[in-house]
Design an enzyme around this catalytic site. Structure first.
Site, PDB file in Angstrom:
ATOM      1  N   GLU A 136      -6.555   3.383  -6.630  1.00  0.00           N
ATOM      2  CA  GLU A 136      -7.513   4.366  -5.622  1.00  0.00           C
ATOM      3  C   GLU A 136      -8.399   5.831  -5.962  1.00  0.00           C
ATOM      4  OE1 GLU A 136     -10.106   4.188  -1.193  1.00  0.00           O
ATOM      5  OE2 GLU A 136      -8.204   5.133  -1.032  1.00  0.00           O
TER       6      GLU A 136
ATOM      7  N   ASP B 260      -2.564   3.774  -2.327  1.00  0.00           N
ATOM      8  CA  ASP B 260      -4.025   5.218  -1.397  1.00  0.00           C
ATOM      9  C   ASP B 260      -4.420   6.910  -1.907  1.00  0.00           C
ATOM     10  OD1 ASP B 260      -5.215   4.943   1.618  1.00  0.00           O
ATOM     11  OD2 ASP B 260      -4.644   6.622   1.217  1.00  0.00           O
TER      12      ASP B 260
ATOM     13  N   ASP C  80       0.704  -1.081   0.076  1.00  0.00           N
ATOM     14  CA  ASP C  80      -0.098   0.382   0.123  1.00  0.00           C
ATOM     15  C   ASP C  80       1.262   1.422   0.231  1.00  0.00           C
ATOM     16  OD1 ASP C  80      -2.440   1.224   0.755  1.00  0.00           O
ATOM     17  OD2 ASP C  80      -3.089  -0.321   1.524  1.00  0.00           O
TER      18      ASP C  80
ATOM     19  N   HIS D 251     -11.046  -2.664   2.602  1.00  0.00           N
ATOM     20  CA  HIS D 251     -10.795  -2.495   4.476  1.00  0.00           C
ATOM     21  C   HIS D 251     -11.272  -1.228   5.127  1.00  0.00           C
ATOM     22  CE1 HIS D 251      -8.521   0.017   2.631  1.00  0.00           C
ATOM     23  NE2 HIS D 251      -8.107   0.317   3.612  1.00  0.00           N
ATOM     24  N   ASP D 252     -12.620  -0.971   3.779  1.00  0.00           N
ATOM     25  CA  ASP D 252     -12.753   0.368   4.058  1.00  0.00           C
ATOM     26  C   ASP D 252     -14.772   0.245   4.258  1.00  0.00           C
ATOM     27  OD1 ASP D 252     -11.118   1.595   4.633  1.00  0.00           O
ATOM     28  OD2 ASP D 252     -10.966   2.369   2.426  1.00  0.00           O
TER      29      ASP D 252
END
Ligand code: NOJ
Length: 550
Positions: free
Chosen positions: A256, A198, A97, A328-329
């Site tokens: 993302e 990210d 990430d 994870h969100d």
């Protein structure tokens, strides 16, 4: 030549919740290493690790204080190297990430930047003097409250689009960009296979930072038109690519990108432009949300199908799609779009099938492959996530909402639904840790766990394995043309994927009532989630037929 990822499946690991090797209640790198047999058996090709760098953990590692290390709670660089070596030995890849829109406020760059207005790193972040109203503009933070925090000693505000411990880097400054490329190269030289980037479309902002529109009832203005997909985004991404990926083979860049359109995605993921390889958009995972994620919205199946179909068509000849439900969100897909009660198995497998048989690279979030569900929250003390807690506090303290109402607002969408520990077996703490888990294990781990499914051919896990194998072996799954059938049907999700001589037909009954299926269901049945055949499609039934073309 088609890139390697057309037949790859990515598995996202949230390290703190995956497997704990040392009993401190938090997952770690040695824990991941101990589960590589499981992941290899599942068949996934790429592992994406959510952040493992040193971090104060204000946002579970998405607040990095050192880009060239491993947080002691996860292990050491030696542990990391051992993991990477074993992943590669098994023919898998590993991506990291990359969180470079912001750092932690404890990162030395920010510590230096805030030390004085004359710091050589002052301009590495967004510092602005107060306005007459206090903060330099009216932007709200994505994690509630103002996007600005006053630094008393130097008398200026710094911008943080997320939590106040996550100051935004100023990508207008070329030194910042160079520093980012250098840290990326450091990891690439170490052998990692790419990055999940990210909020990467936030790195270019309108440097004038104008006020955003503030609608009646809103506490803050919406700055997103000025901080998202900014004027230099393509330039920055191409520069990044040239300075990192260009000289290397087979690296993966997944961005993302909240708020990008199909048209933008065509540019961002066009292989000839050297920006990204694929990106996460959010249209399908916001379909059940009103203007903010905590306000539910009614949606219809035709709307959901239309989103998928539009992205399929838009990226058919240029660019490439990611395919995901969970990360994870996001809350757990079987609880959100399926039925985690009576039709838990059927709906989990249906949703997996529909997703994986679109064209693009599927992403599985840990636990999705065993049908993990949302957590039955009953109290605010059970939450850990900064986004959920900030919204709860703002609701209660600023808006004066009843605490029970605020709790019921955060429960279905909270990111903590995804973050509960991986359910390995039916033992204490689901086999995740021998200690006390940092976040409670879902009480349904006695029935929903990997051990219970590993030898069961009629399990969610077995179904995921079949889908992954199908992608590996079938060119139609990889590159076949996508055509949506019966777009207006309120219950049936049906589409074909076609190559020259054969096609796959996917028919799925998205709901708990049997329906007639007005589609030619002939050919070889290659995958289904019911043990026998019937004329109608039963509750949450999905079928995949192979049809030879003349
Ligand atoms: C997106 C990440 O997925 C999320 O977990 C994080 O909180 C924000 N970006 C800020 O880094």
């Amino acid at each position: 030549m088609a890139p390697w990822w057309i037949d790859a499946v990515v598995y996202q690991i949230y390290p703190r919740s995956f497997a704990d090797s040392d009993g401190d209640g938090t997952g770690d790198l040695r824990g991941i290493l101990s589960k590589l047999d499981y992941l290899q058996d599942l068949g996934v090709d790429v592992l994406w690790l959510s952040p493992i760098y040193p971090s104060p953990q204000a946002d579970n590692g998405y607040d990095i204080s050192d880009y060239r290390g491993i947080d002691p709670m996860f292990g050491t660089l030696e542990d990391f190297d051992a993991l990477l070596t074993d992943v590669h030995r098994r023919g898998m890849r590993l991506i990291m990430d990359l969180v470079v829109n912001h750092t932690s406020d404890e990162h030395p760059w920010f510590v230096d930047s805030r030390s004085s207005r004359d710091s050589p790193k002052r301009d590495w972040y967004w510092w602005r003097p107060a306005s007459a109203d206090g903060p330099p503009n009216n932007w709200g933070s994505i994690f509630s409250g103002s996007a600005w925090t006053l630094d008393e000693p130097t008398g200026e505000y710094f911008l943080h689009l997320f939590a106040r411990k996550q100051p935004d880097l100023n990508w207008e400054n070329p030194q910042v960009r160079e520093a980012v490329y250098a840290l990326m190269n450091w990891w690439l030289d170490r052998g990692v296979d790419g990055f999940r980037m990210d909020v990467i479309n936030l790195v270019s902002k309108d440097p004038h930072l104008p006020d955003g529109q503030k609608l009646p009832g809103d506490l803050y203005g919406d700055g997103s038109p000025y901080f998202r997909n900014g004027p230099r985004l393509h330039e920055f991404l191409h520069e990044m690519w040239e300075n990192t990926f260009a000289a290397r083979d087979e690296k993966l860049a997944v961005g993302e990108c909240h708020g990008t359109t199909v048209e933008m995605a065509r540019l961002l993921t066009d292989q000839d432009r050297g920006e990204l390889d694929m990106l996460f958009h959010f249209e399908h995972v916001e379909i059940d949300q009103a203007r903010i994620k905590w306000l539910p919205r009614e949606y219809t199946l035709p709307e959901l199908k239309e989103i998928f179909a539009r992205w399929q068509q838009g990226l058919a000849d240029v660019g490439w799609n990611t395919l995901y439900w969970d990360n994870h969100d996001q809350p757990r897909v079987v609880s959100r779009f399926g039925d985690d009660g009576a039709y838990w198995y059927e709906s989990a497998t249906l949703l997996a099938t529909v997703l994986h048989l679109h064209r693009g690279t599927p992403f599985i979030f840990q636990g999705e492959e065993i049908g993990m569900t949302n957590f039955p929250f009953t109290s605010i003390d059970q939450f850990h996530d900064v986004e959920s807690l900030n919204y709860y506090t703002q609701s209660v303290e600023v808006r004066g909402r009843d605490p029970q109402v605020a709790l019921s607002m955060i429960t279905p969408m909270s990111r903590d639904n995804a973050r509960t520990p991986m359910q390995w077996d039916d033992g204490p703490n689901a086999g995740f840790t021998k200690g006390t888990p940092w976040l409670a294990v879902n009480p349904n781990s006695d029935s929903i766990n990997a051990a219970a499914q590993v030898d069961d051919p009629r399990s969610v896990l077995a179904h995921y394995k079949r889908l992954i194998a199908l992608r590996h072996e079938d060119p139609v799954v990889q590159l076949g043309r996508f055509d949506l059938l019966l777009p207006d049907h309120p219950r049936l999700w049906a589409f074909t994927r076609s190559c020259e001589h054969s096609r796959l037909l996917v028919v799925a009954n998205v709901g708990g009532e049997a329906i007639d299926c007005d589609v030619d269901m002939t050919g070889e049945l290659v995958l289904t989630n019911y043990p026998d055949q019937a004329a109608q499609l039963r509750a949450w039934e999905v079928r995949v037929y192979r049809q030879e073309l003349p």
